[in-house]
Design a protein around this motif. Sequence first.
Motif, PDB file in Angstrom:
ATOM      1  N   LYS A 141     -25.086  84.335  19.862  1.00 57.81           N
ATOM      2  CA  LYS A 141     -25.970  82.996  20.849  1.00 57.81           C
ATOM      3  C   LYS A 141     -25.912  83.604  21.978  1.00 57.81           C
ATOM      4  O   LYS A 141     -25.045  83.852  23.032  1.00 57.81           O
ATOM      5  CB  LYS A 141     -25.352  81.516  21.127  1.00 57.81           C
ATOM      6  N   SER A 142     -27.149  83.353  23.412  1.00 58.26           N
ATOM      7  CA  SER A 142     -27.290  83.697  24.207  1.00 58.26           C
ATOM      8  C   SER A 142     -28.109  82.845  24.770  1.00 58.26           C
ATOM      9  O   SER A 142     -29.119  81.838  24.924  1.00 58.26           O
ATOM     10  CB  SER A 142     -28.100  85.268  24.340  1.00 58.26           C
ATOM     11  N   GLY A 143     -27.681  82.520  26.097  1.00 54.15           N
ATOM     12  CA  GLY A 143     -28.649  81.956  27.404  1.00 54.15           C
ATOM     13  C   GLY A 143     -28.454  81.903  28.184  1.00 54.15           C
ATOM     14  O   GLY A 143     -27.445  82.769  29.224  1.00 54.15           O
ATOM     15  N   TYR A 144     -29.560  81.736  29.002  1.00 53.65           N
ATOM     16  CA  TYR A 144     -28.940  81.094  30.841  1.00 53.65           C
ATOM     17  C   TYR A 144     -28.470  80.489  31.809  1.00 53.65           C
ATOM     18  O   TYR A 144     -28.160  79.139  31.041  1.00 53.65           O
ATOM     19  CB  TYR A 144     -30.433  81.601  31.783  1.00 53.65           C
ATOM     20  N   GLU A 145     -26.761  80.762  32.655  1.00 50.21           N
ATOM     21  CA  GLU A 145     -26.242  79.213  32.483  1.00 50.21           C
ATOM     22  C   GLU A 145     -25.642  79.938  33.640  1.00 50.21           C
ATOM     23  O   GLU A 145     -25.261  81.517  34.600  1.00 50.21           O
ATOM     24  CB  GLU A 145     -25.157  79.211  31.590  1.00 50.21           C
ATOM     25  N   ALA A 146     -25.381  78.410  34.593  1.00 50.90           N
ATOM     26  CA  ALA A 146     -24.590  78.874  35.508  1.00 50.90           C
ATOM     27  C   ALA A 146     -23.274  78.889  36.148  1.00 50.90           C
ATOM     28  O   ALA A 146     -23.106  77.625  35.013  1.00 50.90           O
ATOM     29  CB  ALA A 146     -25.701  77.994  37.261  1.00 50.90           C
ATOM     30  N   ARG A 147     -21.560  79.165  36.450  1.00 54.79           N
ATOM     31  CA  ARG A 147     -20.839  78.986  36.211  1.00 54.79           C
ATOM     32  C   ARG A 147     -20.471  77.463  37.617  1.00 54.79           C
ATOM     33  O   ARG A 147     -19.840  76.538  37.026  1.00 54.79           O
ATOM     34  CB  ARG A 147     -19.726  80.070  36.805  1.00 54.79           C
ATOM     35  N   ASN A 148     -21.468  77.120  38.418  1.00 50.23           N
ATOM     36  CA  ASN A 148     -21.517  75.870  38.863  1.00 50.23           C
ATOM     37  C   ASN A 148     -23.015  75.616  39.807  1.00 50.23           C
ATOM     38  O   ASN A 148     -24.007  76.150  39.274  1.00 50.23           O
ATOM     39  CB  ASN A 148     -20.442  75.854  39.860  1.00 50.23           C
ATOM     40  N   LYS A 149     -23.116  74.682  39.451  1.00 48.37           N
ATOM     41  CA  LYS A 149     -24.205  73.744  40.606  1.00 48.37           C
ATOM     42  C   LYS A 149     -24.987  74.737  41.768  1.00 48.37           C
ATOM     43  O   LYS A 149     -26.107  74.753  41.879  1.00 48.37           O
ATOM     44  CB  LYS A 149     -24.556  72.531  40.694  1.00 48.37           C
ATOM     45  N   ASP A 150     -23.914  75.631  42.077  1.00 49.08           N
ATOM     46  CA  ASP A 150     -24.709  76.450  43.363  1.00 49.08           C
ATOM     47  C   ASP A 150     -24.700  77.603  42.991  1.00 49.08           C
ATOM     48  O   ASP A 150     -25.430  78.352  44.185  1.00 49.08           O
ATOM     49  CB  ASP A 150     -23.255  76.324  44.859  1.00 49.08           C
ATOM     50  N   GLU A 151     -24.803  77.822  42.138  1.00 48.16           N
ATOM     51  CA  GLU A 151     -24.549  79.820  41.899  1.00 48.16           C
ATOM     52  C   GLU A 151     -26.443  79.761  40.571  1.00 48.16           C
ATOM     53  O   GLU A 151     -26.497  78.676  39.630  1.00 48.16           O
ATOM     54  CB  GLU A 151     -23.628  80.309  40.908  1.00 48.16           C
ATOM     55  N   LEU A 152     -26.973  80.716  40.864  1.00 52.54           N
ATOM     56  CA  LEU A 152     -28.074  81.217  40.360  1.00 52.54           C
ATOM     57  C   LEU A 152     -27.161  81.488  38.384  1.00 52.54           C
ATOM     58  O   LEU A 152     -26.406  82.359  38.069  1.00 52.54           O
ATOM     59  CB  LEU A 152     -28.857  82.418  40.388  1.00 52.54           C
ATOM     60  N   PRO A 153     -28.578  80.909  38.085  1.00 52.20           N
ATOM     61  CA  PRO A 153     -28.096  81.623  36.149  1.00 52.20           C
ATOM     62  C   PRO A 153     -28.172  82.531  35.930  1.00 52.20           C
ATOM     63  O   PRO A 153     -29.382  83.127  36.478  1.00 52.20           O
ATOM     64  CB  PRO A 153     -29.245  80.469  35.368  1.00 52.20           C
ATOM     65  N   VAL A 154     -27.285  82.998  34.933  1.00 45.36           N
ATOM     66  CA  VAL A 154     -27.410  84.725  34.544  1.00 45.36           C
ATOM     67  C   VAL A 154     -27.203  84.544  33.105  1.00 45.36           C
ATOM     68  O   VAL A 154     -27.009  83.757  32.495  1.00 45.36           O
ATOM     69  CB  VAL A 154     -26.493  84.906  35.579  1.00 45.36           C
ATOM     70  N   LEU A 155     -27.719  85.335  32.409  1.00 45.36           N
ATOM     71  CA  LEU A 155     -27.486  85.792  31.280  1.00 45.36           C
ATOM     72  C   LEU A 155     -26.236  85.720  30.503  1.00 45.36           C
ATOM     73  O   LEU A 155     -26.165  87.247  31.037  1.00 45.36           O
ATOM     74  CB  LEU A 155     -28.688  86.697  30.921  1.00 45.36           C
ATOM     75  N   THR A 156     -26.284  84.776  29.698  1.00 48.74           N
ATOM     76  CA  THR A 156     -24.492  85.468  29.209  1.00 48.74           C
ATOM     77  C   THR A 156     -24.682  85.006  27.147  1.00 48.74           C
ATOM     78  O   THR A 156     -25.306  85.245  27.028  1.00 48.74           O
ATOM     79  CB  THR A 156     -23.611  83.959  29.315  1.00 48.74           C
ATOM     80  N   ARG A 157     -23.857  85.544  26.770  1.00 44.64           N
ATOM     81  CA  ARG A 157     -23.827  85.495  25.571  1.00 44.64           C
ATOM     82  C   ARG A 157     -22.180  84.906  24.478  1.00 44.64           C
ATOM     83  O   ARG A 157     -20.984  85.155  25.628  1.00 44.64           O
ATOM     84  CB  ARG A 157     -23.936  86.670  24.586  1.00 44.64           C
ATOM     85  N   TRP A 158     -22.161  84.339  23.724  1.00 41.95           N
ATOM     86  CA  TRP A 158     -20.709  83.819  22.955  1.00 41.95           C
ATOM     87  C   TRP A 158     -21.427  83.686  21.944  1.00 41.95           C
ATOM     88  O   TRP A 158     -22.521  83.204  20.838  1.00 41.95           O
ATOM     89  CB  TRP A 158     -21.152  82.475  24.129  1.00 41.95           C
ATOM     90  N   PHE A 159     -20.268  83.200  21.047  1.00 40.33           N
ATOM     91  CA  PHE A 159     -19.983  82.899  19.527  1.00 40.33           C
ATOM     92  C   PHE A 159     -20.241  81.836  19.527  1.00 40.33           C
ATOM     93  O   PHE A 159     -19.601  80.793  20.090  1.00 40.33           O
ATOM     94  CB  PHE A 159     -18.627  83.490  19.277  1.00 40.33           C
ATOM     95  N   GLU A 160     -20.707  80.687  18.522  1.00 39.16           N
ATOM     96  CA  GLU A 160     -20.512  79.715  17.755  1.00 39.16           C
ATOM     97  C   GLU A 160     -20.224  80.183  16.429  1.00 39.16           C
ATOM     98  O   GLU A 160     -20.239  80.310  15.643  1.00 39.16           O
ATOM     99  CB  GLU A 160     -21.921  79.235  18.016  1.00 39.16           C
ATOM    100  N   GLY A 161     -19.011  79.185  16.490  1.00 34.84           N
ATOM    101  CA  GLY A 161     -18.821  79.110  14.755  1.00 34.84           C
ATOM    102  C   GLY A 161     -17.502  79.748  14.581  1.00 34.84           C
ATOM    103  O   GLY A 161     -17.555  80.295  13.156  1.00 34.84           O
ATOM    104  N   VAL A 162     -17.048  80.347  15.773  1.00 35.31           N
ATOM    105  CA  VAL A 162     -15.807  81.192  15.239  1.00 35.31           C
ATOM    106  C   VAL A 162     -14.460  80.623  15.854  1.00 35.31           C
ATOM    107  O   VAL A 162     -15.385  79.556  17.254  1.00 35.31           O
ATOM    108  CB  VAL A 162     -16.219  82.704  15.578  1.00 35.31           C
ATOM    109  N   GLN A 163     -13.426  80.898  15.673  1.00 39.90           N
ATOM    110  CA  GLN A 163     -12.448  79.797  16.724  1.00 39.90           C
ATOM    111  C   GLN A 163     -11.348  81.581  16.603  1.00 39.90           C
ATOM    112  O   GLN A 163     -11.291  82.525  16.078  1.00 39.90           O
ATOM    113  CB  GLN A 163     -11.681  79.217  16.236  1.00 39.90           C
ATOM    114  N   ALA A 164     -11.065  81.520  17.775  1.00 46.01           N
ATOM    115  CA  ALA A 164     -10.414  82.888  18.525  1.00 46.01           C
ATOM    116  C   ALA A 164      -8.410  82.657  18.025  1.00 46.01           C
ATOM    117  O   ALA A 164      -8.333  81.410  17.690  1.00 46.01           O
ATOM    118  CB  ALA A 164     -10.366  83.558  19.933  1.00 46.01           C
ATOM    119  N   PRO A 165      -8.138  83.183  17.599  1.00 50.67           N
ATOM    120  CA  PRO A 165      -6.538  83.241  17.867  1.00 50.67           C
ATOM    121  C   PRO A 165      -5.737  82.791  18.720  1.00 50.67           C
ATOM    122  O   PRO A 165      -6.475  82.976  19.910  1.00 50.67           O
ATOM    123  CB  PRO A 165      -5.667  84.460  16.722  1.00 50.67           C
TER     124      PRO A 165
END
Length: 184
Positions: free
Chosen positions: A78-102
């Motif tokens: 999945k992907s979307g624009y997110e900021a790490r906190n309220k003071d930062e500009l959102p940037v394009l990020t990606r991540w898995f949904e529906g998987v779990q790492a060891p």
Amino acid sequence: MSIVLTPFARPRLFPKKPRPNTIQDITAAEFEQYLNRNEPDRVLDGYAPFCKLHVHRNWTSTHCLTVPISDSNRHLLKSGYEARNKDELPVLTRWFEGVQAPVANWLVVILYSREQLAKEGEAIDADWGIVGCLYTEQPEDIPMAPITMMRNALGVAEGGSGVVLERAAYQRSVAFWEANANWR
């Protein structure tokens, strides 16, 4: 040497609403206490002189930070624009949904010096501040995400550290993050 969680890292590593992809089984205070009482297995240099990485064998049930991308799981990205906190500009990020790492074998704690944190507007009452933690299979660093390298190069005003972008390190980062992704 004293270590504390920074206001930047605390909600990312220990959110108010626990998530399966953050540090498990302990509180933020217990995490700080452990790091102050136990020597790391290894100390690595970070990406700049003010950054150190303390490598500890994982004493929790925390899972690895990333999952390799394969043909069998690529459709779960999945992907979307997110900021790490309220003071930062959102940037394009990606991540898995529906998987779990060891479960991770190692926790690689990212520390910034008190002096660097003061430059970034986060004064701490310790020698070192925790700005992040990597959960890994191997006792080593994983490349900083390309967008984090760019943000750092933009400077403190944009949520970075002011470290100039190094082309070769950026290319290593892209190679790693093309083949791996975070999960939720």
